[in-house]
Design an enzyme around this catalytic site. Structure first.
Site, PDB file in Angstrom:
ATOM      1  N   ASN A   1       1.028  -1.207   0.004  1.00 38.26           N
ATOM      2  CA  ASN A   1       0.022  -0.051   0.103  1.00 38.26           C
ATOM      3  C   ASN A   1       0.944   1.273   0.040  1.00 38.26           C
ATOM      4  O   ASN A   1       1.350   1.443   1.077  1.00 38.26           O
ATOM      5  CB  ASN A   1      -0.687   0.025   1.194  1.00 38.26           C
ATOM      6  CG  ASN A   1      -1.538   1.227   1.358  1.00 38.26           C
ATOM      7  OD1 ASN A   1      -1.854   2.221   0.641  1.00 38.26           O
ATOM      8  ND2 ASN A   1      -2.279   1.216   2.719  1.00 38.26           N
TER       9      ASN A   1
ATOM     10  N   HIS B   1      -9.112   0.663   5.496  1.00 42.58           N
ATOM     11  CA  HIS B   1      -8.078   0.933   6.215  1.00 42.58           C
ATOM     12  C   HIS B   1      -8.145   1.900   7.326  1.00 42.58           C
ATOM     13  O   HIS B   1      -9.211   2.815   7.201  1.00 42.58           O
ATOM     14  CB  HIS B   1      -7.090   1.625   4.988  1.00 42.58           C
ATOM     15  CG  HIS B   1      -5.460   1.652   5.587  1.00 42.58           C
ATOM     16  ND1 HIS B   1      -5.101   2.515   6.626  1.00 42.58           N
ATOM     17  CD2 HIS B   1      -4.351   0.769   5.455  1.00 42.58           C
ATOM     18  CE1 HIS B   1      -3.817   2.356   6.774  1.00 42.58           C
ATOM     19  NE2 HIS B   1      -3.548   1.310   6.014  1.00 42.58           N
TER      20      HIS B   1
ATOM     21  N   GLU C   1      -6.479   4.369   8.382  1.00 43.93           N
ATOM     22  CA  GLU C   1      -6.463   5.946   8.037  1.00 43.93           C
ATOM     23  C   GLU C   1      -7.742   6.422   7.223  1.00 43.93           C
ATOM     24  O   GLU C   1      -8.279   7.379   7.395  1.00 43.93           O
ATOM     25  CB  GLU C   1      -5.193   5.943   7.166  1.00 43.93           C
ATOM     26  CG  GLU C   1      -3.952   5.808   7.820  1.00 43.93           C
ATOM     27  CD  GLU C   1      -2.832   5.379   6.976  1.00 43.93           C
ATOM     28  OE1 GLU C   1      -2.956   5.354   5.860  1.00 43.93           O
ATOM     29  OE2 GLU C   1      -1.892   4.882   7.719  1.00 43.93           O
TER      30      GLU C   1
ATOM     31  N   GLU D   1      -4.804  -5.299  10.874  1.00 49.91           N
ATOM     32  CA  GLU D   1      -3.797  -4.275  11.263  1.00 49.91           C
ATOM     33  C   GLU D   1      -4.035  -3.673  12.291  1.00 49.91           C
ATOM     34  O   GLU D   1      -4.826  -2.551  12.481  1.00 49.91           O
ATOM     35  CB  GLU D   1      -3.752  -3.209  10.071  1.00 49.91           C
ATOM     36  CG  GLU D   1      -3.680  -3.956   8.601  1.00 49.91           C
ATOM     37  CD  GLU D   1      -3.265  -2.854   7.704  1.00 49.91           C
ATOM     38  OE1 GLU D   1      -2.062  -2.896   7.022  1.00 49.91           O
ATOM     39  OE2 GLU D   1      -3.731  -1.739   7.559  1.00 49.91           O
TER      40      GLU D   1
ATOM     41  N   GLY E   1       2.938   2.050  10.899  1.00 46.23           N
ATOM     42  CA  GLY E   1       3.794   3.185  10.930  1.00 46.23           C
ATOM     43  C   GLY E   1       4.527   3.628  12.082  1.00 46.23           C
ATOM     44  O   GLY E   1       5.055   4.687  12.100  1.00 46.23           O
TER      45      GLY E   1
ATOM     46  N   SER F   1       3.865  -2.267  10.531  1.00 54.80           N
ATOM     47  CA  SER F   1       5.656  -2.246  10.696  1.00 54.80           C
ATOM     48  C   SER F   1       6.014  -3.656  10.426  1.00 54.80           C
ATOM     49  O   SER F   1       7.101  -4.154  10.948  1.00 54.80           O
ATOM     50  CB  SER F   1       5.916  -1.801  12.113  1.00 54.80           C
ATOM     51  OG  SER F   1       5.498  -0.459  12.297  1.00 54.80           O
TER      52      SER F   1
HETATM   53  C1  PEP Z   1      -0.609   0.023   6.484  1.00 62.72           C
HETATM   54  O1  PEP Z   1      -0.774   1.312   6.631  1.00 62.72           O
HETATM   55  O2  PEP Z   1      -1.369  -0.716   5.749  1.00 62.72           O
HETATM   56  C2  PEP Z   1       0.693  -0.346   6.949  1.00 62.72           C
HETATM   57  C3  PEP Z   1       0.567  -1.684   7.201  1.00 62.72           C
HETATM   58  O3  PEP Z   1       1.650   0.501   7.298  1.00 62.72           O
HETATM   59  P1  PEP Z   1       3.197   0.014   8.025  1.00 62.72           P
HETATM   60  O4  PEP Z   1       3.521  -1.138   7.079  1.00 62.72           O
HETATM   61  O5  PEP Z   1       3.990   1.298   7.362  1.00 62.72           O
HETATM   62  O6  PEP Z   1       3.026   0.146   9.302  1.00 62.72           O
END
Ligand code: PEP
Length: 253
Positions: free
Chosen positions: A9, A97, A99, A169, A175, A215
């Protein structure tokens, strides 16, 4: 048999040129994948057509979008419909997601409508769920995630459910550099599979890919992906660097 998937992503990152270079670099290092493994690349909308052209002939790498509209068409300035994505050769769409839920106030009802739009236009859905830190600290994450799945997906028929990939997630891991331990990921993934099984039966649950996101990087992907209920990852930051993304893809092998 369910597929293993690593999906990148890109979020709101990379210009067209940078995106084209990243896809080229990924191709250069991509390992040979067996039939049960897939890679998905989800760039911003503006990059989809370019990326679709680059992916021509790449059977292991599939095009994804990061979002779609909850309505079919009409006066919705700035929105992009599922039908438009399909016409741009998109195969997967990320829905729900954290966000989108947090910064764009996408609630359960909106997300269920997006899922319907995606499926009725022949897209595969990567449906995201995951708890904030306060919920994890209160040890109520199982109920929280279960409710997200019920609200977003449980109106679907058995055959529609076959087009859903679930991405767990935990928001506190996105992040932040803080990854869920493999035990935390496995516990939640097993719980999610049980929730799907209770509604759609064991076979559908066994065939549903459940990805971990938060992450994920080449150093922790092997341990996470070795968990029996972790079927790959949804990758943010590490999807922006070819060497890291390839390292994570290799962990799926
Ligand atoms: C994401 O936003 O879907 C995600 C997993 O981000 P990151 O790998 O940067 O934690």
């Amino acid at each position: 048999m369910r597929k293993k998937i690593v999906a990148g992503n890109w979020k709101m990152n990379l210009t067209l040129l940078e995106g084209a270079e990243l896809v080229n670099d990924i191709f250069k290092g991509l390992p040979i994948l067996s039939e049960d493994k897939k890679v998905v690349i989800a760039p911003p909308y503006t990059h989809l057509t370019q990326t679709a052209e680059q992916l021509t002939g790449m059977i292991d790498v599939h095009l994804g979008a990061q979002n779609c509209a909850c309505e079919a068409s009409g006066a919705y300035t700035g929105e992009v419909s599922a039908a438009m994505l399909k016409s741009a050769e998109v195969e997967y769409v990320i829905i729900g997601h954290s966000e989108r839920r947090e910064y764009f106030n996408e609630d359960d009802a909106t997300l269920a409508k997006k899922v319907n739009q995606a499926l009725s236009n022949g897209l595969e859905v990567i449906f995201c769920c995951g708890e904030p830190l306060a919920i994890r600290d209160a040890d109520t994450q199982n109920e929280y995630v279960e409710n997200q799945i019920k609200a977003g997906l449980f109106h679907l028929s058995d055959s529609q459910m076959g087009h859903i990939v679930i991405a767990y997630e935990p928001i506190w891991a996105i992040g932040t550099g803080r990854t869920a331990s493999s035990a935390q990921a496995q516990d939640m993934h097993a719980h999610i599979r049980g929730v799907v099984a209770a509604k759609y039966g064991e076979t559908t649950a066994e065939n549903t890919s459940i990805l971990y996101g938060g992450s994920c990087k080449p150093s922790n992907a092997p341990e996470l992906f070795a968990c029996p209920d972790v079927d790959g990852g949804l990758i943010g930051g590490a999807a922006l660097k070819a060497s890291e993304f390839i390292g994570i893809i290799e962990a799926m092998a």
